[in-house]
Design a protein around this motif. Structure first.
Motif, PDB file in Angstrom:
ATOM      1  N   ASN A  86       0.825  -1.209   0.000  1.00  6.23           N
ATOM      2  CA  ASN A  86       0.000   0.000   0.000  1.00  6.23           C
ATOM      3  C   ASN A  86       0.859   1.260   0.000  1.00  6.23           C
ATOM      4  OD1 ASN A  86      -2.448  -1.363  -0.047  1.00  6.23           O
ATOM      5  ND2 ASN A  86      -2.599  -1.474   2.174  1.00  6.23           N
ATOM      6  N   GLU A  87       1.994   1.218   0.710  1.00  2.00           N
ATOM      7  CA  GLU A  87       2.897   2.361   0.718  1.00  2.00           C
ATOM      8  C   GLU A  87       3.554   2.550  -0.646  1.00  2.00           C
ATOM      9  OE1 GLU A  87       4.483   4.607   3.804  1.00  2.00           O
ATOM     10  OE2 GLU A  87       2.401   4.615   3.137  1.00  2.00           O
ATOM     11  N   VAL A  88       3.903   1.458  -1.293  1.00  2.00           N
ATOM     12  CA  VAL A  88       4.482   1.543  -2.637  1.00  2.00           C
ATOM     13  C   VAL A  88       3.495   2.213  -3.581  1.00  2.00           C
ATOM     14  CG1 VAL A  88       5.263   0.196  -4.632  1.00  2.00           C
ATOM     15  CG2 VAL A  88       6.019  -0.425  -2.328  1.00  2.00           C
ATOM     16  N   LYS A  89       2.232   1.805  -3.485  1.00  2.00           N
ATOM     17  CA  LYS A  89       1.194   2.413  -4.320  1.00  2.00           C
ATOM     18  C   LYS A  89       1.045   3.895  -4.009  1.00  2.00           C
ATOM     19  CE  LYS A  89      -1.586  -1.808  -4.827  1.00  2.00           C
ATOM     20  NZ  LYS A  89      -2.879  -2.449  -4.490  1.00  2.00           N
ATOM     21  N   ARG A  90       1.066   4.228  -2.727  1.00  2.00           N
ATOM     22  CA  ARG A  90       0.919   5.642  -2.341  1.00  2.00           C
ATOM     23  C   ARG A  90       2.064   6.477  -2.879  1.00  2.00           C
ATOM     24  NH1 ARG A  90       3.174   8.961   1.012  1.00  2.00           N
ATOM     25  NH2 ARG A  90       4.414   7.339   2.041  1.00  2.00           N
ATOM     26  N   VAL A  91       3.302   5.976  -2.748  1.00  2.00           N
ATOM     27  CA  VAL A  91       4.469   6.715  -3.229  1.00  2.00           C
ATOM     28  C   VAL A  91       4.399   6.920  -4.737  1.00  2.00           C
ATOM     29  CG1 VAL A  91       6.964   6.610  -3.535  1.00  2.00           C
ATOM     30  CG2 VAL A  91       5.959   6.028  -1.327  1.00  2.00           C
ATOM     31  N   ALA A  92       4.023   5.868  -5.470  1.00  2.00           N
ATOM     32  CA  ALA A  92       3.906   6.007  -6.924  1.00  2.00           C
ATOM     33  C   ALA A  92       2.866   7.068  -7.280  1.00  2.00           C
ATOM     34  CB  ALA A  92       3.537   4.663  -7.550  1.00  2.00           C
ATOM     35  N   GLY A  93       1.750   7.068  -6.547  1.00  2.00           N
ATOM     36  CA  GLY A  93       0.726   8.078  -6.793  1.00  2.00           C
ATOM     37  C   GLY A  93       1.186   9.468  -6.426  1.00  2.00           C
ATOM     38  N   GLU A  94       1.964   9.579  -5.345  1.00  2.00           N
ATOM     39  CA  GLU A  94       2.451  10.887  -4.913  1.00  2.00           C
ATOM     40  C   GLU A  94       3.457  11.448  -5.914  1.00  2.00           C
ATOM     41  OE1 GLU A  94       4.460  12.939  -0.929  1.00  2.00           O
ATOM     42  OE2 GLU A  94       3.423  11.004  -0.785  1.00  2.00           O
TER      43      GLU A  94
END
Length: 314
Positions: A86-94
């Motif tokens: 979930n953090e990987v997804k958040r970072v990619a989105g950020e």
């Protein structure tokens, strides 16, 4: 034989004005040095890592290296625990949101590090083997998501230990090494098994990446021995004085580098036009081409890619 000094000479006049790099694992060691080198060459830089204080320090150093040319450029720290999907997804989105329509030109993944010989699950859901989650899954996840969204425009470069053309295939049926024959090995045996699997999975990801995103480049580089402060994260405190005493000496041997010296190599391979077409997408610290394994192009490589893709998209 070429070296980091040759890369530095090639990079002496490198101008990356208008370019943007994102460096995962950029709060210390090789990652921090790579981020600083991109800043010196004129690029904007996103630093990704867990430690807020270290990350902000690298950002300040990037801005200082930019000096008068810092205006209009972005130097930013993105805090993240990359053991979590979930953090990987958040970072990619950020990164996508912050970079805007221009996107980023280079993604450099240096997170993870040497295996510790343990099998332990992450606290996040879904849970994965902690070493695998950071060393392999987060690298794949950032590259895959940024490429899929069109945010990554040029090159994904991963610093790990590639197997190269002669390397053995990955265990695609047990990519986290969860089976009893892997989990129950004595520590040194598991460390060796994890190291072999890390390199093979990295090769498979790099080969398959360009098959799925043919408009982008990928590179998988073996850094050799680079003296950094990373051993403090995994070694017992009583061993560290010996490492800190002998490490700088080894780094000055023909097979070694300090972090700022080695950083010239990934920046050269990722961003210097002179490196294109030289077969350096799989190379060691001496910039000797290692080649890519044929197995990574076939069924085993495709199976690795599909399993990692499902893990990120679940």
């Amino acid at each position: 034989m070429p070296s980091s000094t040759d890369a530095a000479n090639h990079n002496a006049r490198l101008n990356l004005s208008g370019k943007t790099a994102a460096v995962a694992g950029g709060t210390q060691g090789i990652g921090a040095a790579v981020g600083l080198r991109f800043a010196q060459a004129g690029a904007s830089v996103f630093i990704i890592g867990r430690n807020e204080q270290l990350g902000q320090d690298v950002v300040k150093r990037c801005r200082a290296e930019a000096g008068r040319n810092a205006d209009g450029r972005t130097f930013e720290f993105i805090k993240a625990d990359l053991s979590s999907v979930n953090e990987v997804k958040r970072v990619a989105g950020e990164i996508k949101a912050k970079a805007g329509s221009n996107g980023i030109d280079y993604l450099v993944t240096t997170q993870g590090g040497p295996p510790a010989g343990k099998y332990e699950l992450t606290a996040s859901t879904p849970a994965h083997d902690a070493h695998f989650a950071v060393q392999t899954l987060s690298r794949f996840g950032l590259a895959y998501l940024l490429a899929q969204s069109g945010t990554l425009k040029d090159t994904w470069l991963s610093v790990c230990a590639p197997g190269g053309a002669q390397g053995p295939p990955a265990d695609a049926d047990d990519i986290e090494l969860e089976k009893p024959e892997h989990r129950n090995r004595w520590m040194l045996g598991r460390i060796m098994g994890q190291g072999k699997q890390d390199g093979a999975l990295g090769d498979a990801m790099a080969v398959q990446f360009t098959k799925h995103f043919p408009n982008l480049r990928s590179a998988h580089l073996f850094p050799g021995y680079v003296f950094t402060n990373a051993p403090a994260n995994i070694l017992p405190s009583f061993i560290l004085p010996l490492v800190n005493l002998g490490g700088p000496l080894l780094a000055r041997m023909p097979f070694g580098n300090l972090a700022h010296q080695y950083a010239e190599v990934p920046v050269y391979v990722a961003a210097n036009p002179l490196a294109r077409g030289q077969g350096l997408e799989f190379c060691n610290e001496r910039m000797k081409p290692l080649g890519s394994p044929k197995w990574a192009e076939g069924e085993v490589g495709a199976k690795v890619w599909e399993r990692l893709r499902r893990m990120i998209e679940e």
